[in-house]
Design an enzyme around this catalytic site. Structure first.
Site, PDB file in Angstrom:
ATOM      1  N   SER A 555       0.846  -1.210   0.000  1.00  0.00           N
ATOM      2  CA  SER A 555       0.000   0.000   0.000  1.00  0.00           C
ATOM      3  C   SER A 555       0.869   1.243   0.000  1.00  0.00           C
ATOM      4  O   SER A 555       2.006   1.218   0.490  1.00  0.00           O
ATOM      5  CB  SER A 555      -0.881   0.014   1.247  1.00  0.00           C
ATOM      6  OG  SER A 555      -1.546   1.251   1.360  1.00  0.00           O
ATOM      7  N   TYR A 568      -2.954  -0.572  10.536  1.00  0.00           N
ATOM      8  CA  TYR A 568      -2.928  -0.902   9.107  1.00  0.00           C
ATOM      9  C   TYR A 568      -1.582  -0.499   8.488  1.00  0.00           C
ATOM     10  O   TYR A 568      -0.928  -1.295   7.815  1.00  0.00           O
ATOM     11  CB  TYR A 568      -4.093  -0.185   8.397  1.00  0.00           C
ATOM     12  CG  TYR A 568      -4.171  -0.444   6.910  1.00  0.00           C
ATOM     13  CD1 TYR A 568      -4.700  -1.635   6.418  1.00  0.00           C
ATOM     14  CD2 TYR A 568      -3.734   0.517   5.995  1.00  0.00           C
ATOM     15  CE1 TYR A 568      -4.782  -1.865   5.051  1.00  0.00           C
ATOM     16  CE2 TYR A 568      -3.812   0.292   4.628  1.00  0.00           C
ATOM     17  CZ  TYR A 568      -4.339  -0.892   4.151  1.00  0.00           C
ATOM     18  OH  TYR A 568      -4.416  -1.125   2.810  1.00  0.00           O
TER      19      TYR A 568
HETATM   20  N1  LIG Z   1      -8.443  -0.415  -2.097  1.00  0.00           N
HETATM   21  C1  LIG Z   1      -7.367   0.312  -1.941  1.00  0.00           C
HETATM   22  O1  LIG Z   1      -7.325   1.505  -2.226  1.00  0.00           O
HETATM   23  C2  LIG Z   1      -6.124  -0.293  -1.436  1.00  0.00           C
HETATM   24  C3  LIG Z   1      -5.024   0.529  -1.276  1.00  0.00           C
HETATM   25  C4  LIG Z   1      -3.844  -0.017  -0.827  1.00  0.00           C
HETATM   26  C5  LIG Z   1      -3.773  -1.359  -0.555  1.00  0.00           C
HETATM   27  N2  LIG Z   1      -4.878  -2.147  -0.698  1.00  0.00           N
HETATM   28  C6  LIG Z   1      -4.743  -3.554  -0.379  1.00  0.00           C
HETATM   29  O2  LIG Z   1      -5.293  -4.346  -1.410  1.00  0.00           O
HETATM   30  C7  LIG Z   1      -5.746  -5.556  -0.852  1.00  0.00           C
HETATM   31  C8  LIG Z   1      -7.170  -5.787  -1.303  1.00  0.00           C
HETATM   32  O3  LIG Z   1      -7.975  -4.781  -0.770  1.00  0.00           O
HETATM   33  P1  LIG Z   1      -9.419  -4.416  -1.307  1.00  0.00           P
HETATM   34  O4  LIG Z   1      -9.445  -2.954  -1.384  1.00  0.00           O
HETATM   35  O5  LIG Z   1      -9.736  -5.195  -2.492  1.00  0.00           O
HETATM   36  O6  LIG Z   1     -10.329  -4.836  -0.084  1.00  0.00           O
HETATM   37  P2  LIG Z   1     -11.391  -6.015   0.061  1.00  0.00           P
HETATM   38  O7  LIG Z   1     -11.911  -5.930   1.459  1.00  0.00           O
HETATM   39  O8  LIG Z   1     -12.378  -5.910  -1.029  1.00  0.00           O
HETATM   40  O9  LIG Z   1     -10.538  -7.281  -0.125  1.00  0.00           O
HETATM   41  C9  LIG Z   1      -9.790  -7.821   0.905  1.00  0.00           C
HETATM   42  C10 LIG Z   1     -10.067  -9.280   0.925  1.00  0.00           C
HETATM   43  O10 LIG Z   1      -9.268  -9.905   1.909  1.00  0.00           O
HETATM   44  C11 LIG Z   1     -10.028 -10.947   2.436  1.00  0.00           C
HETATM   45  N3  LIG Z   1      -9.549 -11.379   3.729  1.00  0.00           N
HETATM   46  C12 LIG Z   1      -9.609 -10.744   4.920  1.00  0.00           C
HETATM   47  N4  LIG Z   1      -9.122 -11.519   5.879  1.00  0.00           N
HETATM   48  C13 LIG Z   1      -8.747 -12.662   5.305  1.00  0.00           C
HETATM   49  C14 LIG Z   1      -8.167 -13.854   5.786  1.00  0.00           C
HETATM   50  N5  LIG Z   1      -7.875 -14.024   7.096  1.00  0.00           N
HETATM   51  N6  LIG Z   1      -7.891 -14.845   4.909  1.00  0.00           N
HETATM   52  C15 LIG Z   1      -8.193 -14.687   3.612  1.00  0.00           C
HETATM   53  N7  LIG Z   1      -8.733 -13.591   3.096  1.00  0.00           N
HETATM   54  C16 LIG Z   1      -9.013 -12.584   3.942  1.00  0.00           C
HETATM   55  C17 LIG Z   1     -11.420 -10.417   2.514  1.00  0.00           C
HETATM   56  O11 LIG Z   1     -12.363 -11.477   2.518  1.00  0.00           O
HETATM   57  C18 LIG Z   1     -11.508  -9.610   1.249  1.00  0.00           C
HETATM   58  O12 LIG Z   1     -12.014 -10.386   0.193  1.00  0.00           O
HETATM   59  C19 LIG Z   1      -5.585  -5.446   0.651  1.00  0.00           C
HETATM   60  O13 LIG Z   1      -4.374  -6.044   1.038  1.00  0.00           O
HETATM   61  C20 LIG Z   1      -5.490  -3.955   0.844  1.00  0.00           C
HETATM   62  O14 LIG Z   1      -4.812  -3.611   2.016  1.00  0.00           O
HETATM   63  C21 LIG Z   1      -6.046  -1.638  -1.158  1.00  0.00           C
END
Ligand SMILES: NC(=O)c1ccc[n+]([C@@H]2O[C@H](COP(=O)([O-])OP(=O)(O)OC[C@H]3O[C@@H](n4cnc5c(N)ncnc54)[C@H](O)[C@@H]3O)[C@@H](O)[C@H]2O)c1
Ligand SMILES: [Zn+2]
Length: 678
Positions: A555, A568
């Site tokens: 991130s 986080y």
């Molecule tokens: N959306 C953003 O702007 C953004 C920015 C930076 C980083 N990220 C990172 O991208 C990744 C995906 O995020 P997203 O935005 O799609 O969110 P999201 O909540 O849609 O996806 C995260 C997924 O992780 C899964 N998860 C949570 N705990 C889990 C576990 N113990 N075992 C297996 N799966 C688990 C959830 O079920 C969910 O499907 C994350 O690591 C997030 O930190 C996202």
């Protein structure tokens, strides 16, 4: 409008192809002759519709038929230069085509055109090939079928075989078909119904004769200690051996794997004669083109340890390659194509099952199906007589023949991620759906691991079904669950070589609001979860010796410091440093470890949908639905970041161009100066 003869042919082919007892997948071919009006002359013209090269009978459509002018096709007899140059006749079929479109005429076109019957079926039924590969096949044919079916000694598929069978039909008006030594059957009829009935009669009569007359133990007595392990132990043993076996099968070029522990395989491997029979190799050309002439057989019982089994497999792999080189050297002539790879396509492990390999999942799966066909053939032949496949020189002439080489040259160029096996965590929803889809679109086989098995399976189905993607359950914070998911991935496609550590969750809380539980949860899922996934998958990659990629979805917040983000941000910084630490450690195995730093991906993100978005919107004083646009305005490029942008970065990191980069993070944030890497 479809000609009635062609319509009857398609319906018959679909019925015959739907039952695996009648022919192997995509094996055999069928034809019909009939009359149509020639659009050039307005006169009637006699046509031959014949299944084209490559298609499958069960799903044959009109577009899968080659349509030839029968008079021109039969005129080829007058220019046929003799058996030494019979391959040239395949190119000549193009000059007999009627109209455009349709499939390319296959090598068996001559048999269909030259045999004087309106409908002809050429099939590869296990029961028929059992008679065709029995040492006393000619006598058995006479005993089983009387004079209604004629024995044809082995001859390579081609123009001469067509001439031979046409002559047999002419000289034996009472016959309904023949057994093609070493190969399969051909049957004919004046109507489509008659041809189908004759085909089925030969297949079923052979099967019934084998059932009634086979010795009780065609593969010999049970081998002590070679019985099947219980199902759960079998799966665990298969998963433990799979990476090594995929590495063996991929020494010359990477392969996708398929595993089966079907009873037919386990029974074969539990019996005394399996080493002798496996060494004799397969016989039907369709079979050995997909399975190689023979399999690699582990010569240890399942009571041996995993370590002993792996050590022995490595020795056997060296021997297999030497043996295949010997086969090539003994048989190659001056204009033979170069050797195409010395690794086995079928690996048999007693008590455990069969691993099969191919350039993609379907090819790997079908290779396994063909070896099961070959086991059925050997059982039938040994039950009545002695299994006597065609000799290796003939196999070589087909495997390295001009026609097979031309077929391989015509194959489309592989996609950039062909044969790569991906494991993407939490890709059933959220932004990682896009990378999973991108990897699949570029040719990778994808395992979607998610908390919800149902959602993982739904997402996999959307990507195209089990030859493209499968869904498995995982809680990445639980070591046993991660191992089970990685084992499932290994059994699905043979191994793993491309990992996306994506699972995550975000709670936007100040230091005072952050509870111990909040801290632990985020660190368990992101810091510990990606460590556990990296550990379990890197073990597979190291055993495969095929290199690999691990990509962390980290991130912007791994670099950038702001309020209300202590747990986080710290977990993301942990992940970011894992990238560097593992890049340093795994490089010696050819494994690259890189990261993607997204920011502000609102669209598709569950993190944003479940509170974080509302919270952020409130902090910035905008409506939640406008958050994506708001973030865009904060960026240098003024662009909204979409899941597809993350997908493209993952693809670049793992794709064929970025071969010399490890330990890197790519920001995908439309430009945030405070998160520049330096
Ligand atoms: N959306 C953003 O702007 C953004 C920015 C930076 C980083 N990220 C990172 O991208 C990744 C995906 O995020 P997203 O935005 O799609 O969110 P999201 O909540 O849609 O996806 C995260 C997924 O992780 C899964 N998860 C949570 N705990 C889990 C576990 N113990 N075992 C297996 N799966 C688990 C959830 O079920 C969910 O499907 C994350 O690591 C997030 O930190 C996202
Ligand atoms: Zn055939």
């Amino acid at each position: 409008m479809t000609n009635p003869a062609a319509a009857a042919l398609i319906a018959r082919s679909n019925r015959l192809g739907a039952d695996p007892k009648n022919t192997n997948y995509a094996g055999g071919n069928t034809s019909a002759k009939g009359t149509e009006t020639d659009p050039v002359t307005g006169e009637p013209v006699e046509l031959l519709w014949v299944k084209g090269s490559g298609g499958d009978l069960g799903t044959l459509k009109e577009s899968g038929l080659a349509v030839l002018r029968l008079d021109r096709m039969r005129s080829l007899v007058d220019v046929y230069p003799g058996i030494e140059r019979e391959d040239e006749m395949v190119a000549a079929f193009d000059y007999c085509l009627h109209g455009k479109g349709g499939a390319a005429p296959s090598i068996d076109t001559a048999m269909h055109g030259l045999v004087d019957a309106a409908h002809v079926d050429h099939l590869h039924p296990d029961s028929g090939i059992a008679i065709a590969t029995a040492a006393d096949g000619p006598e058995l044919t006479a005993t089983i079928f009387g004079d209604k079916v004629v024995w044809v000694p082995w001859r390579r598929p081609g123009f001469q075989l067509g001439l031979d069978i046409a002559e047999i039909k002419e000289k034996n008006p009472q016959a309904v078909g023949c057994i093609l030594g070493g190969h399969g059957i051909t049957a004919w009829g004046e109507t489509s119904e008659e041809a189908e009935a004759n085909s089925l009669w030969i297949i079923d009569t052979a099967a019934a004769y084998i059932a009634d007359n086979s010795k009780t133990e065609p593969f010999g007595p049970a081998l002590d200690g070679y019985g099947a392990l219980p199902a759960a132990e079998r799966a665990a043993r298969a998963a433990a051996l799979a990476p090594t076996i995929r590495g063996i099968a991929s020494a010359d070029r990477p392969m996708v794997g398929h595993f089966t522990d079907a009873d037919v395989v386990l029974d074969f491997l539990a019996a005394a004669e399996h080493p002798r029979l496996a060494a004799l190799g397969t016989s039907c050309p369709d079979h050995f083109l997909r399975t190689k002439v023979k399999p690699l057989v582990l010569d240890l019982p399942p009571t041996a340890s995993v370590e002993e089994s792996i050590a022995r497999l490595q020795e056997l792999a060296v021997a297999y390659r030497e043996d295949y080189q010997g086969y090539y050297d003994r048989n190659a002539v001056a204009d033979s194509p170069a050797i195409r790879g010395k690794d086995p396509l079928i690996v048999l492990v007693p008590g455990v099952g069969m691993f099969s390999f191919g350039k993609d999942k379907q090819t790997a799966r079908v290779a396994g199906e063909f070896y099961v066909n070959a086991i059925n053939v050997m059982r039938g032949a040994e039950g009545l007589s002695t299994y006597a496949p065609i000799d290796e020189a003939e196999k070589f002439r087909i495997e390295y023949g001009a026609l097979e080489e031309a077929k391989l040259q015509r194959l489309p160029k592989p996609t950039p991620l062909a044969t790569r096996l991906a494991f993407v965590t939490a890709a059933a929803s959220g932004i990682a759906k896009a990378p999973a889809a991108k990897l699949a679109a570029e040719g990778a086989c994808v395992v979607i691991a998610d908390l919800s098995l149902e959602k993982a399976q739904e997402a996999a189905a959307e990507l195209g079904g089990s030859d493209v993607a499968v869904g498995v359950q995982v809680d990445v914070s639980n070591e046993a669950a991660v191992q089970a998911a990685v084992d499932a991935a290994v059994l699905a496609f043979g191994g793993v070589d491309l990992v996306v550590n994506n699972a995550g969750l975000s709670l936007s809380r100040s230091l005072m609001e952050t509870t111990e539980k909040d801290w632990d949860l985020q660190h368990d899922v992101m810091a510990k979860g990606s460590f556990l996934v990296a550990k379990a998958t890197a073990k597979v990659m190291i055993e495969q010796q095929l290199g690999g990629d691990i990509v962390y979805i980290s991130s912007k917040n791994s670099i950038f410091a702001g309020p209300n983000n202590v747990a986080y941000g710290a977990a993301k910084a942990d992940q970011a440093h894992q990238v560097r630490l593992l890049a340093a450690e795994l490089g010696e195995h050819g494994i690259k470890v890189n990261g993607v730093n997204p920011d502000g991906v609102v669209s598709g993100s569950g993190i944003f949908a479940s509170g974080w978005g509302a919270n952020r919107a409130a902090v910035y004083g905008v409506e939640e639905k406008d958050l994506g646009k708001f973030y865009a305005q904060r960026t240098i490029l003024k662009r909204e970041v979409l899941p597809e942008n993350i997908a493209n970065a993952v693809f670049v990191l793992c794709g064929p161009e970025m071969t010399h980069t490890t330990g890197l993070h790519i920001p995908v944030d439309a430009g945030v100066a405070a998160a520049f890497l330096r």
